[in-house]
Design an enzyme around this catalytic site. Structure first.
Site, PDB file in Angstrom:
ATOM      1  N   LEU A 168      68.300  23.272  38.481  1.00 18.17           N
ATOM      2  CA  LEU A 168      67.554  22.318  39.313  1.00 18.17           C
ATOM      3  C   LEU A 168      68.267  22.055  40.640  1.00 18.17           C
ATOM      4  O   LEU A 168      67.629  21.614  41.600  1.00 18.17           O
ATOM      5  CB  LEU A 168      67.350  21.005  38.552  1.00 18.17           C
ATOM      6  CG  LEU A 168      66.439  21.101  37.321  1.00 18.17           C
ATOM      7  CD1 LEU A 168      66.492  19.794  36.520  1.00 18.17           C
ATOM      8  CD2 LEU A 168      65.003  21.423  37.723  1.00 18.17           C
ATOM      9  N   GLN A 207      74.687  16.209  38.882  1.00 18.00           N
ATOM     10  CA  GLN A 207      73.473  16.621  39.614  1.00 18.00           C
ATOM     11  C   GLN A 207      72.709  15.422  40.190  1.00 18.00           C
ATOM     12  O   GLN A 207      71.828  15.600  41.029  1.00 18.00           O
ATOM     13  CB  GLN A 207      72.550  17.449  38.711  1.00 18.00           C
ATOM     14  CG  GLN A 207      73.146  18.790  38.311  1.00 18.00           C
ATOM     15  CD  GLN A 207      72.220  19.582  37.413  1.00 18.00           C
ATOM     16  OE1 GLN A 207      72.200  19.394  36.211  1.00 18.00           O
ATOM     17  NE2 GLN A 207      71.409  20.455  38.000  1.00 18.00           N
ATOM     18  N   HIS A 266      78.588  22.683  34.681  1.00 20.20           N
ATOM     19  CA  HIS A 266      78.439  21.685  35.757  1.00 20.20           C
ATOM     20  C   HIS A 266      79.568  20.651  35.744  1.00 20.20           C
ATOM     21  O   HIS A 266      79.999  20.182  36.792  1.00 20.20           O
ATOM     22  CB  HIS A 266      77.104  20.933  35.606  1.00 20.20           C
ATOM     23  CG  HIS A 266      75.920  21.625  36.199  1.00 20.20           C
ATOM     24  ND1 HIS A 266      75.814  21.913  37.546  1.00 20.20           N
ATOM     25  CD2 HIS A 266      74.752  22.053  35.650  1.00 20.20           C
ATOM     26  CE1 HIS A 266      74.645  22.496  37.787  1.00 20.20           C
ATOM     27  NE2 HIS A 266      73.977  22.599  36.650  1.00 20.20           N
ATOM     28  N   GLY A 305      67.699  20.615  30.912  1.00 18.95           N
ATOM     29  CA  GLY A 305      69.022  20.004  30.864  1.00 18.95           C
ATOM     30  C   GLY A 305      69.351  19.375  32.207  1.00 18.95           C
ATOM     31  O   GLY A 305      68.719  19.695  33.223  1.00 18.95           O
TER      32      GLY A 305
HETATM   33  O1  GNR Z   1      65.857  23.475  33.655  1.00 17.67           O
HETATM   34  C1  GNR Z   1      66.757  24.322  33.492  1.00 17.67           C
HETATM   35  N1  GNR Z   1      66.438  25.516  32.918  1.00 17.67           N
HETATM   36  C2  GNR Z   1      67.397  26.419  32.494  1.00 17.67           C
HETATM   37  C3  GNR Z   1      66.973  27.696  32.166  1.00 17.67           C
HETATM   38  C4  GNR Z   1      67.873  28.618  31.700  1.00 17.67           C
HETATM   39  C5  GNR Z   1      69.196  28.278  31.527  1.00 17.67           C
HETATM   40  C6  GNR Z   1      69.635  27.020  31.884  1.00 17.67           C
HETATM   41  C7  GNR Z   1      68.742  26.094  32.354  1.00 17.67           C
HETATM   42  S1  GNR Z   1      69.297  24.496  32.748  1.00 17.67           S
HETATM   43  C8  GNR Z   1      68.127  24.056  33.954  1.00 17.67           C
HETATM   44  C9  GNR Z   1      68.319  22.611  34.387  1.00 17.67           C
HETATM   45  C10 GNR Z   1      69.658  22.478  35.083  1.00 17.67           C
HETATM   46  O2  GNR Z   1      69.884  22.862  36.193  1.00 17.67           O
HETATM   47  N2  GNR Z   1      70.612  21.915  34.392  1.00 17.67           N
HETATM   48  O3  GNR Z   1      71.826  21.785  34.926  1.00 17.67           O
HETATM   49 NI    NI Z   2      72.019  23.395  36.379  1.00 17.47          NI
END
Ligand code: GNR
Ligand code: NI
Length: 167
Positions: A95, A51, A140, A46
């Protein structure tokens, strides 16, 4: 298409509340496509527009397993219209906070209303990892991060580590 740099802690931009999108125009579609490319390259499941430094209510998601066909989801102005009664615990990453994992308990199911890539209103009922990821991305949009689920002591340790790295 292009990959965009992902903003990380302690950048205060991550705490901004994102504004609604007024119209899904060409620029919004391009941003969504660049966000998807950025998410796949990371790789992640996601990504919220904030971001990549854009304070607009746009998220992209794909929780398909490796080896499965891609299943990109794009949501503009998403709103949670129902949360399930039961919860599940999942170890989340972000991330924008590399190498940090936080156990978070959230509702197991969620129904979300949003505008899609074609500008059409949609509703989606999700469970499992997708439900977790949707709630993470919507956080977010309001400046909320996974470290907000930690005690103040643990949160401060993480923030200090990223501030030190940034020097
Ligand atoms: O890549 C992502 N993995 C994830 C794993 C468990 C719960 C939520 C996430 S979202 C994250 C990517 C991200 O930071 N999205 O905002
Ligand atoms: Ni995130």
């Amino acid at each position: 298409m292009a990959t965009l740099p992902i903003i990380t802690l302690p950048d205060p931009v991550l705490r901004k509340i994102s504004d609604p999108v007024e119209r899904v125009d060409e620029a919004v579609v391009k941003l969504m496509d660049d966000m998807l490319e950025t998410m796949y390259a990371a790789p992640g499941i996601g990504l919220a527009a904030i971001q990549v430094g854009v304070p607009r209510r746009i998220v992209v998601l794909d929780t398909a397993d490796e080896g499965e066909p891609k299943s990109p989801l794009v949501m503009v102005n998403p709103e949670i219209i129902a949360l399930g009664q039961t919860t599940r615990m999942y170890e989340e990453g972000c991330l924008s906070i590399p190498d940090v994992r936080v156990d978070i308990e959230r509702p197991e199911t969620v129904t979300v209303r949003f505008i899609d890539r074609a500008g059409k209103q949609q509703e989606l009922a999700a469970d499992g990892l997708l439900a977790t990821a949707i709630q993470h991305e919507l956080d977010h949009l309001d400046g909320h991060l996974i470290i907000d689920f930690l005690s103040r002591l643990k949160r401060d340790i993480v923030i200090r580590k990223f501030k030190k790295q940034a020097r």
